[in-house]
Scaffold this active site. Structure first.
Site, PDB file in Angstrom:
ATOM      1  N   ASP A  76       0.815  -1.222   0.000  1.00  0.00           N
ATOM      2  CA  ASP A  76       0.000   0.000   0.000  1.00  0.00           C
ATOM      3  C   ASP A  76       0.847   1.270   0.000  1.00  0.00           C
ATOM      4  O   ASP A  76       0.475   2.273   0.596  1.00  0.00           O
ATOM      5  CB  ASP A  76      -0.965   0.022   1.215  1.00  0.00           C
ATOM      6  N   LYS A  79       2.135   2.587  -5.067  1.00  0.00           N
ATOM      7  CA  LYS A  79       2.991   2.271  -6.226  1.00  0.00           C
ATOM      8  C   LYS A  79       2.298   2.610  -7.545  1.00  0.00           C
ATOM      9  O   LYS A  79       2.948   2.965  -8.520  1.00  0.00           O
ATOM     10  CB  LYS A  79       3.346   0.773  -6.225  1.00  0.00           C
ATOM     11  N   GLY A  83      -4.297  -4.119  -3.980  1.00  0.00           N
ATOM     12  CA  GLY A  83      -5.290  -3.083  -4.254  1.00  0.00           C
ATOM     13  C   GLY A  83      -4.561  -1.857  -4.727  1.00  0.00           C
ATOM     14  O   GLY A  83      -3.789  -1.275  -3.981  1.00  0.00           O
ATOM     15  N   HIS A  84      -4.740  -1.503  -5.987  1.00  0.00           N
ATOM     16  CA  HIS A  84      -4.036  -0.345  -6.526  1.00  0.00           C
ATOM     17  C   HIS A  84      -5.038   0.735  -6.906  1.00  0.00           C
ATOM     18  O   HIS A  84      -5.977   0.474  -7.640  1.00  0.00           O
ATOM     19  CB  HIS A  84      -3.224  -0.751  -7.762  1.00  0.00           C
ATOM     20  N   GLN A 135       1.974  -5.894  -3.419  1.00  0.00           N
ATOM     21  CA  GLN A 135       2.343  -5.952  -1.999  1.00  0.00           C
ATOM     22  C   GLN A 135       3.676  -5.199  -1.781  1.00  0.00           C
ATOM     23  O   GLN A 135       4.118  -4.475  -2.644  1.00  0.00           O
ATOM     24  CB  GLN A 135       2.443  -7.393  -1.473  1.00  0.00           C
TER      25      GLN A 135
HETATM   26  P1  IMP Z   1      -2.590 -12.831   1.504  1.00  0.00           P
HETATM   27  O1  IMP Z   1      -1.708 -12.210   0.472  1.00  0.00           O
HETATM   28  O2  IMP Z   1      -4.059 -12.588   1.241  1.00  0.00           O
HETATM   29  O3  IMP Z   1      -2.272 -14.262   1.743  1.00  0.00           O
HETATM   30  O4  IMP Z   1      -2.316 -12.101   2.909  1.00  0.00           O
HETATM   31  C1  IMP Z   1      -1.069 -12.222   3.591  1.00  0.00           C
HETATM   32  C2  IMP Z   1      -0.689 -10.918   4.266  1.00  0.00           C
HETATM   33  O5  IMP Z   1      -0.346  -9.956   3.258  1.00  0.00           O
HETATM   34  C3  IMP Z   1      -1.810 -10.265   5.085  1.00  0.00           C
HETATM   35  O6  IMP Z   1      -1.224  -9.597   6.194  1.00  0.00           O
HETATM   36  C4  IMP Z   1      -2.411  -9.252   4.128  1.00  0.00           C
HETATM   37  O7  IMP Z   1      -3.041  -8.190   4.813  1.00  0.00           O
HETATM   38  C5  IMP Z   1      -1.152  -8.795   3.410  1.00  0.00           C
HETATM   39  N1  IMP Z   1      -1.400  -8.273   2.064  1.00  0.00           N
HETATM   40  C6  IMP Z   1      -1.707  -8.985   0.954  1.00  0.00           C
HETATM   41  N2  IMP Z   1      -1.837  -8.182  -0.110  1.00  0.00           N
HETATM   42  C7  IMP Z   1      -1.599  -6.947   0.331  1.00  0.00           C
HETATM   43  C8  IMP Z   1      -1.544  -5.655  -0.314  1.00  0.00           C
HETATM   44  O8  IMP Z   1      -1.715  -5.508  -1.536  1.00  0.00           O
HETATM   45  N3  IMP Z   1      -1.254  -4.597   0.489  1.00  0.00           N
HETATM   46  C9  IMP Z   1      -1.003  -4.747   1.812  1.00  0.00           C
HETATM   47  N4  IMP Z   1      -1.023  -5.900   2.447  1.00  0.00           N
HETATM   48  C10 IMP Z   1      -1.320  -6.993   1.718  1.00  0.00           C
END
Ligand code: IMP
Length: 430
Positions: free
Chosen positions: A13, A16, A40-41, A226
């Site tokens: 977040d 980017k 989420g972009h 991420q």
């Molecule tokens: P997963 O990717 O859904 O398996 O989640 C694993 C961890 O990564 C969790 O703490 C999510 O909140 C975090 N996470 C996954 N995608 C994002 C993102 O795009 N931004 C921020 N945190 C993320």
């Protein structure tokens, strides 16, 4: 020919998408290489807000071709929803400007159920986005249960695979929880064959496409999802995502050889946020009237995918130094600097304290990081609106001092500073 990567150096977040948008003019192709619709972009362009999860944000530039690389896990429903939303917003999408790797893995509804069962049952829940990302990567690595996008184009083969996989999934789910959802292999197959018909024009051997593009002198922009601290190998394991979200994911996730990468823009927020569980040494837990809440409100720090409030805290140079090194970052883009205008006095974490000893390097394990206490230095705030700054000279002295200190601590130049969501709200420092 130039390949650039835009990569987050924190826990995701970092905004980017805005930097990708700014760099599209110098590139021809944009590539996502990791994750899925857990990202989420948000990009604000010409006064319009676009929210993308799976499709690279670079597609918003009319001249760009966008690639969803083999390293992703793809939910066809989400893919098609995003395509529809883009078309409704007047962005033309076809098989020529949006390419989906035949080797990306497919997320099925049983992956979402599997994740739910795992997270609910475990005292060590990670706080995932619930999109089936982890279980799909698990199936990819375990091999017997993984299904790739290209397989969706072979109906008899797909049916056979699902008839073999689904009963085993059902049995495991039932054993874990008698009330768990059960799935019907044939119904799933029919549904996914319908999706496949719509996906077909987009499905390509994207690694080959990228190799030919490189031979043809095209410039490629890699868009990481991420942040590097969520990287499955180099992040705060086990509180990470299931892919290589640092630049380490580019080569396996796209098929482009490492030596082509020439520029890495490390994106940082001027403070730190994190969604989900896991250690966060500089987290501000100072209550509803505290600075953490003020930053959350001003920065609209709520998850794009899940709507969860993001945890907010001070900038952590120990963590960012670790990920900048890992990324091979050449420069820094500092985002959301305007949000810090609401704070009187700023803190930067310059080291940790662990067991009474000073620690200058990032411990690679969550259980150790959990015990680290931040060592801070304090800088004056600027307490003035900077949203209209367009050049370095428009920034107050205290803001420039803060940026200089970040640059000094991370040993990298700050080249771009964002002072608001719009494209124009950008300060180029060089
Ligand atoms: P997963 O990717 O859904 O398996 O989640 C694993 C961890 O990564 C969790 O703490 C999510 O909140 C975090 N996470 C996954 N995608 C994002 C993102 O795009 N931004 C921020 N945190 C993320």
């Amino acid at each position: 020919m130039a390949c650039t990567c835009v990569v987050g150096l924190q826990w995701g977040d970092e905004a980017k998408g805005k930097i990708v948008d700014l760099l599209t003019a110098q590139h021809d192709i944009v590539v996502r290489y990791n994750g899925g619709a857990n990202a989420g972009h948000t990009v604000v362009k010409n006064g319009r807000t676009y929210k993308l999860s799976l499709i690279p944000t670079g597609i918003l530039a009319p001249h760009m071709q966008a690639v969803i690389g083999n390293g992703l896990v793809v939910n066809p429903v989400r893919f098609l929803e995003e395509v529809d939303a883009l078309r409704a917003a007047g962005i033309p999408i076809d098989g020529g400007n949006l390419l989906l790797s035949d080797h990306a893995h497919v997320i099925f509804p049983y992956h979402v159920e599997e994740e739910k069962l795992g997270e609910e049952a475990s005292a060590a829940a990670i706080g995932t986005t619930g999109r089936g990302i982890g279980p799909c990567y698990q199936d990819k690595v375990s091999r017997t249960n993984g299904i790739r996008v290209g397989e969706l184009l072979h109906p008899a083969h797909l049916r056979e695979r699902l008839r073999s996989i689904v009963p085993r999934k059902n049995a495991v789910f039932r054993a874990l929880m008698p009330s768990a959802q059960q799935f019907d292999a044939d119904a799933l197959c029919d549904e996914y064959l319908t999706h496949a018909g719509k996906l077909k024009p987009h499905i390509h051997d994207t690694a080959l496409f990228l190799h030919r593009a490189l031979q043809g002198g095209k410039n490629i922009l890699f868009e990481a999802a991420q942040g590097s601290l969520l990287d499955v190998d180099h992040g705060t394991y086990p509180f990470v995502t299931s892919s290589n979200s640092s630049t380490a994911g580019i080569w396996p996730g796209s098929g482009v050889p490492a030596r082509h990468l020439q520029r890495v823009v490390g994106v940082i927020k001027a403070y730190t946020t994190r969604v989900g569980r896991g250690p966060f040494p500089t987290e501000l837990t100072d209550g509803p009237d505290g600075i953490g809440e003020r930053i959350r409100k001003t920065g609209r720090e709520y998850g794009t995918v899940t709507g969860r409030p993001r945890r907010c805290g001070w900038f952590d140079t120990v963590a960012a130094k670790h990920s900048a090194r890992l990324a091979g970052a050449d420069e820094l883009a500092v985002m959301l600097l305007d949000v810090l205008s609401v704070v009187d006095e700023l803190r930067i974490c310059t080291a940790y304290e662990l067991d009474g000893k000073r620690l200058d390097e990032f411990p690679g394990d969550a259980f150790l990081l959990e015990q680290c206490r931040p060592v801070y230095e304090t800088l004056p705030g600027w307490k003035t609106d900077i949203e209209r700054a367009r050049g370095p000279g428009d920034l107050p002295a205290a803001a420039r001092r803060y940026l200089d200190r970040l640059s000094e601590l991370l040993s990298l130049p700050v080249t771009i500073v964002s002072v608001g969501p719009d494209r124009e709200q950008t300060v180029f420092m060089t």
